[in-house]
Design an enzyme around this catalytic site. Structure first.
Site, PDB file in Angstrom:
ATOM      1  N   PRO A  69       0.783  -1.233   0.000  1.00  0.00           N
ATOM      2  CA  PRO A  69       0.000   0.000   0.000  1.00  0.00           C
ATOM      3  C   PRO A  69       0.816   1.284   0.000  1.00  0.00           C
ATOM      4  O   PRO A  69       1.837   1.382   0.673  1.00  0.00           O
ATOM      5  CB  PRO A  69      -0.832  -0.107   1.282  1.00  0.00           C
ATOM      6  CG  PRO A  69      -0.192  -1.174   2.095  1.00  0.00           C
ATOM      7  CD  PRO A  69       0.493  -2.090   1.147  1.00  0.00           C
ATOM      8  N   ASN A  70       0.297   2.220  -0.761  1.00  0.00           N
ATOM      9  CA  ASN A  70       0.804   3.598  -0.885  1.00  0.00           C
ATOM     10  C   ASN A  70       2.030   3.735  -1.778  1.00  0.00           C
ATOM     11  O   ASN A  70       2.404   4.848  -2.145  1.00  0.00           O
ATOM     12  CB  ASN A  70       1.091   4.233   0.495  1.00  0.00           C
ATOM     13  CG  ASN A  70      -0.165   4.337   1.331  1.00  0.00           C
ATOM     14  OD1 ASN A  70      -1.159   4.890   0.879  1.00  0.00           O
ATOM     15  ND2 ASN A  70      -0.149   3.794   2.533  1.00  0.00           N
ATOM     16  N   ARG A 122       6.208  12.295  -2.147  1.00  0.00           N
ATOM     17  CA  ARG A 122       6.319  12.904  -0.805  1.00  0.00           C
ATOM     18  C   ARG A 122       7.447  12.230  -0.015  1.00  0.00           C
ATOM     19  O   ARG A 122       7.909  11.155  -0.394  1.00  0.00           O
ATOM     20  CB  ARG A 122       4.988  12.832  -0.038  1.00  0.00           C
ATOM     21  CG  ARG A 122       4.555  11.430   0.312  1.00  0.00           C
ATOM     22  CD  ARG A 122       3.340  11.465   1.249  1.00  0.00           C
ATOM     23  NE  ARG A 122       2.828  10.129   1.473  1.00  0.00           N
ATOM     24  CZ  ARG A 122       3.228   9.310   2.439  1.00  0.00           C
ATOM     25  NH1 ARG A 122       4.155   9.668   3.283  1.00  0.00           N
ATOM     26  NH2 ARG A 122       2.703   8.103   2.563  1.00  0.00           N
ATOM     27  N   TYR A 139      12.319   8.368   1.241  1.00  0.00           N
ATOM     28  CA  TYR A 139      12.075   7.387   0.176  1.00  0.00           C
ATOM     29  C   TYR A 139      12.699   7.750  -1.175  1.00  0.00           C
ATOM     30  O   TYR A 139      12.596   6.977  -2.126  1.00  0.00           O
ATOM     31  CB  TYR A 139      10.560   7.211  -0.013  1.00  0.00           C
ATOM     32  CG  TYR A 139       9.856   6.688   1.217  1.00  0.00           C
ATOM     33  CD1 TYR A 139       9.995   5.361   1.608  1.00  0.00           C
ATOM     34  CD2 TYR A 139       9.071   7.523   1.998  1.00  0.00           C
ATOM     35  CE1 TYR A 139       9.356   4.881   2.742  1.00  0.00           C
ATOM     36  CE2 TYR A 139       8.417   7.056   3.138  1.00  0.00           C
ATOM     37  CZ  TYR A 139       8.566   5.732   3.501  1.00  0.00           C
ATOM     38  OH  TYR A 139       7.946   5.254   4.620  1.00  0.00           O
ATOM     39  N   ASN A 159       7.980  -5.845  -1.243  1.00  0.00           N
ATOM     40  CA  ASN A 159       7.962  -4.706  -0.320  1.00  0.00           C
ATOM     41  C   ASN A 159       6.519  -4.587   0.157  1.00  0.00           C
ATOM     42  O   ASN A 159       5.686  -3.961  -0.500  1.00  0.00           O
ATOM     43  CB  ASN A 159       8.404  -3.416  -1.010  1.00  0.00           C
ATOM     44  CG  ASN A 159       8.443  -2.248  -0.031  1.00  0.00           C
ATOM     45  OD1 ASN A 159       7.922  -2.342   1.080  1.00  0.00           O
ATOM     46  ND2 ASN A 159       9.050  -1.147  -0.445  1.00  0.00           N
ATOM     47  N   ALA A 192       3.192  -1.161   4.694  1.00  0.00           N
ATOM     48  CA  ALA A 192       2.608  -1.269   6.052  1.00  0.00           C
ATOM     49  C   ALA A 192       2.130  -2.685   6.390  1.00  0.00           C
ATOM     50  O   ALA A 192       2.077  -3.061   7.571  1.00  0.00           O
ATOM     51  CB  ALA A 192       1.462  -0.272   6.199  1.00  0.00           C
ATOM     52  N   ASP A 238       1.260 -16.100   5.815  1.00  0.00           N
ATOM     53  CA  ASP A 238       0.806 -17.475   5.551  1.00  0.00           C
ATOM     54  C   ASP A 238       0.928 -17.830   4.075  1.00  0.00           C
ATOM     55  O   ASP A 238       1.313 -18.950   3.726  1.00  0.00           O
ATOM     56  CB  ASP A 238      -0.649 -17.648   6.010  1.00  0.00           C
ATOM     57  CG  ASP A 238      -0.774 -17.733   7.528  1.00  0.00           C
ATOM     58  OD1 ASP A 238       0.250 -17.983   8.192  1.00  0.00           O
ATOM     59  OD2 ASP A 238      -1.890 -17.553   8.041  1.00  0.00           O
ATOM     60  N   GLU A 276      12.633  -9.870   1.162  1.00  0.00           N
ATOM     61  CA  GLU A 276      11.839  -8.763   1.716  1.00  0.00           C
ATOM     62  C   GLU A 276      12.642  -7.486   1.488  1.00  0.00           C
ATOM     63  O   GLU A 276      13.835  -7.429   1.805  1.00  0.00           O
ATOM     64  CB  GLU A 276      11.626  -8.996   3.213  1.00  0.00           C
ATOM     65  CG  GLU A 276      10.906  -7.837   3.895  1.00  0.00           C
ATOM     66  CD  GLU A 276      10.850  -8.021   5.421  1.00  0.00           C
ATOM     67  OE1 GLU A 276      11.233  -9.101   5.926  1.00  0.00           O
ATOM     68  OE2 GLU A 276      10.444  -7.057   6.096  1.00  0.00           O
ATOM     69  N   HIS A 290      12.806  -3.145   1.722  1.00  0.00           N
ATOM     70  CA  HIS A 290      12.311  -1.834   2.160  1.00  0.00           C
ATOM     71  C   HIS A 290      13.232  -0.762   1.620  1.00  0.00           C
ATOM     72  O   HIS A 290      14.463  -0.917   1.664  1.00  0.00           O
ATOM     73  CB  HIS A 290      12.231  -1.749   3.682  1.00  0.00           C
ATOM     74  CG  HIS A 290      11.326  -2.781   4.258  1.00  0.00           C
ATOM     75  ND1 HIS A 290       9.954  -2.657   4.201  1.00  0.00           N
ATOM     76  CD2 HIS A 290      11.591  -3.976   4.828  1.00  0.00           C
ATOM     77  CE1 HIS A 290       9.415  -3.739   4.739  1.00  0.00           C
ATOM     78  NE2 HIS A 290      10.382  -4.556   5.120  1.00  0.00           N
ATOM     79  N   ILE A 291      12.644   0.299   1.139  1.00  0.00           N
ATOM     80  CA  ILE A 291      13.418   1.418   0.601  1.00  0.00           C
ATOM     81  C   ILE A 291      14.192   2.090   1.741  1.00  0.00           C
ATOM     82  O   ILE A 291      15.374   2.402   1.612  1.00  0.00           O
ATOM     83  CB  ILE A 291      12.469   2.413  -0.097  1.00  0.00           C
ATOM     84  CG1 ILE A 291      11.804   1.722  -1.299  1.00  0.00           C
ATOM     85  CG2 ILE A 291      13.221   3.672  -0.536  1.00  0.00           C
ATOM     86  CD1 ILE A 291      10.581   2.466  -1.844  1.00  0.00           C
ATOM     87  N   SER A 292      13.506   2.297   2.849  1.00  0.00           N
ATOM     88  CA  SER A 292      14.138   2.920   4.015  1.00  0.00           C
ATOM     89  C   SER A 292      14.689   1.834   4.941  1.00  0.00           C
ATOM     90  O   SER A 292      14.309   0.663   4.837  1.00  0.00           O
ATOM     91  CB  SER A 292      13.105   3.762   4.761  1.00  0.00           C
ATOM     92  OG  SER A 292      12.049   2.941   5.238  1.00  0.00           O
ATOM     93  N   ARG A 310      13.944   3.758  12.157  1.00  0.00           N
ATOM     94  CA  ARG A 310      12.726   4.558  12.214  1.00  0.00           C
ATOM     95  C   ARG A 310      11.949   4.296  13.511  1.00  0.00           C
ATOM     96  O   ARG A 310      12.443   3.641  14.410  1.00  0.00           O
ATOM     97  CB  ARG A 310      11.902   4.279  10.953  1.00  0.00           C
ATOM     98  CG  ARG A 310      12.735   4.594   9.702  1.00  0.00           C
ATOM     99  CD  ARG A 310      11.967   4.486   8.448  1.00  0.00           C
ATOM    100  NE  ARG A 310      10.814   5.366   8.472  1.00  0.00           N
ATOM    101  CZ  ARG A 310       9.769   5.237   7.651  1.00  0.00           C
ATOM    102  NH1 ARG A 310       9.771   4.268   6.759  1.00  0.00           N
ATOM    103  NH2 ARG A 310       8.770   6.063   7.714  1.00  0.00           N
TER     104      ARG A 310
HETATM  105  O1  CA2 Z   1      10.810   1.689   3.296  1.00  0.00           O
HETATM  106  C1  CA2 Z   1       9.908   1.028   2.752  1.00  0.00           C
HETATM  107  O2  CA2 Z   1       9.991   0.580   1.616  1.00  0.00           O
HETATM  108  C2  CA2 Z   1       8.604   0.767   3.527  1.00  0.00           C
HETATM  109  O3  CA2 Z   1       8.166  -0.560   3.232  1.00  0.00           O
HETATM  110  C3  CA2 Z   1       7.593   1.793   3.065  1.00  0.00           C
HETATM  111  C4  CA2 Z   1       6.284   1.787   3.841  1.00  0.00           C
HETATM  112  C5  CA2 Z   1       6.495   1.767   5.355  1.00  0.00           C
HETATM  113  O4  CA2 Z   1       5.257   1.495   5.985  1.00  0.00           O
HETATM  114  C6  CA2 Z   1       7.494   0.716   5.734  1.00  0.00           C
HETATM  115  O5  CA2 Z   1       7.730   0.843   7.074  1.00  0.00           O
HETATM  116  C7  CA2 Z   1       8.817   0.863   5.008  1.00  0.00           C
HETATM  117  C8  CA2 Z   1       5.430   3.001   3.530  1.00  0.00           C
HETATM  118  C9  CA2 Z   1       5.202   3.262   2.083  1.00  0.00           C
HETATM  119  C10 CA2 Z   1       4.647   4.636   1.920  1.00  0.00           C
HETATM  120  O6  CA2 Z   1       4.574   4.935   0.563  1.00  0.00           O
HETATM  121  C11 CA2 Z   1       5.044   6.128   0.124  1.00  0.00           C
HETATM  122  C12 CA2 Z   1       4.216   6.907  -0.644  1.00  0.00           C
HETATM  123  C13 CA2 Z   1       4.670   8.099  -1.147  1.00  0.00           C
HETATM  124  C14 CA2 Z   1       5.952   8.502  -0.904  1.00  0.00           C
HETATM  125  C15 CA2 Z   1       6.771   7.724  -0.146  1.00  0.00           C
HETATM  126  C16 CA2 Z   1       6.323   6.527   0.359  1.00  0.00           C
END
Ligand code: CA2
Length: 146
Positions: free
Chosen positions: A11-12, A19, A24, A74, A77, A87, A98, A100-102, A107
Site C-alpha cells: 500500500p501507498n 512525498r 524514500y 515490499n 505497512a 501465511d 523482503e 524496504h526502501i528505508s 525509524r
Molecule cells: O521503506 C519502505 O519501503 C517501507 O516498506 C515503506 C512503507 C512503510 O510502511 C514501511 O515501514 C517501510 C510506507 C510506504 C509509503 O509509501 C510512500 C508513498 C509516497 C511517498 C513515499 C512513500
C-alpha cells in the site's frame, strides 16, 4: 522458458516519489519498475503494486502456481500487520527477498517488527529505490537464474 521474478509492492507505494523524498527518494514506482527490468536483463519480471491485501495474497498464489523463480516483496505497512500475507509466503517454496526502501530499524518503533522477515530468505533495507536493482541481481543468484 525462464521462470519470472515477481516483484510485489504494498500500500501507498503507487505514490512513491511524490512525498517524503528525504526518506524514500524522488524516484517514482514506474521508474523503479524500469530499474528492475534493466537489472533483470533477459529474466522476465512481473512487477505489481496494490493497496489491497487480498490482491497481494492472490499474486503470491499465482507465483506459487506458475511457478516463479522467486518473490521480491515490499509489503509496506502490511509488513507489520499481515499474518495472511505471511501465511501465503510460507507456501512459496523458492527464495523470498523482503525489501524496504528505508532502513526500517532506524525509524519509529512501529516499523521495527516485521512479520514477513520470518519467511524471508534475505532482507534488504535502507538502500533507497536502488535496492530493487540489487534485489533482482541477488534473486538471480539465489534462484540460479544468473
Ligand atoms: O521503506 C519502505 O519501503 C517501507 O516498506 C515503506 C512503507 C512503510 O510502511 C514501511 O515501514 C517501510 C510506507 C510506504 C509509503 O509509501 C510512500 C508513498 C509516497 C511517498 C513515499 C512513500
Amino acid at each position: 522458458m525462464t521462470a519470472p521474478i515477481y516483484v510485489l509492492n504494498g500500500p501507498n507505494l503507487n505514490r512513491l516519489g511524490t512525498r517524503e523524498p528525504e526518506i524514500y527518494g524522488s524516484t517514482t514506482l514506474k521508474e523503479v519498475e524500469a530499474m528492475c527490468r534493466d537489472a533483470a536483463g533477459g529474466t522476465p519480471v512481473e512487477f505489481r503494486q496494490s493497496n489491497r491485501e487480498y490482491e497481494i495474497i492472490d499474486w503470491v498464489h499465482e507465483a506459487i502456481d506458475r511457478p516463479a523463480a522467486g518473490i521480491i516483496i515490499n509489503p509496506a505497512a502490511f509488513t507489520f500487520t499481515s499474518i495472511a500475507i505471511l501465511d501465503a509466503l510460507k507456501m512459496f517454496p523458492r527464495p523470498i527477498i523482503e525489501l524496504h526502501i528505508s532502513n526500517i530499524h532506524r525509524r519509529e518503533e512501529i516499523y521495527h517488527r516485521s512479520l514477513v522477515s520470518k519467511v524471508a530468505t534475505a532482507v534488504i533495507a535502507g538502500l533507497g529505490p536502488r535496492g530493487y536493482g540489487v534485489a533482482i541481481k541477488a534473486m538471480q543468484e539465489l534462484s540460479g537464474n544468473s
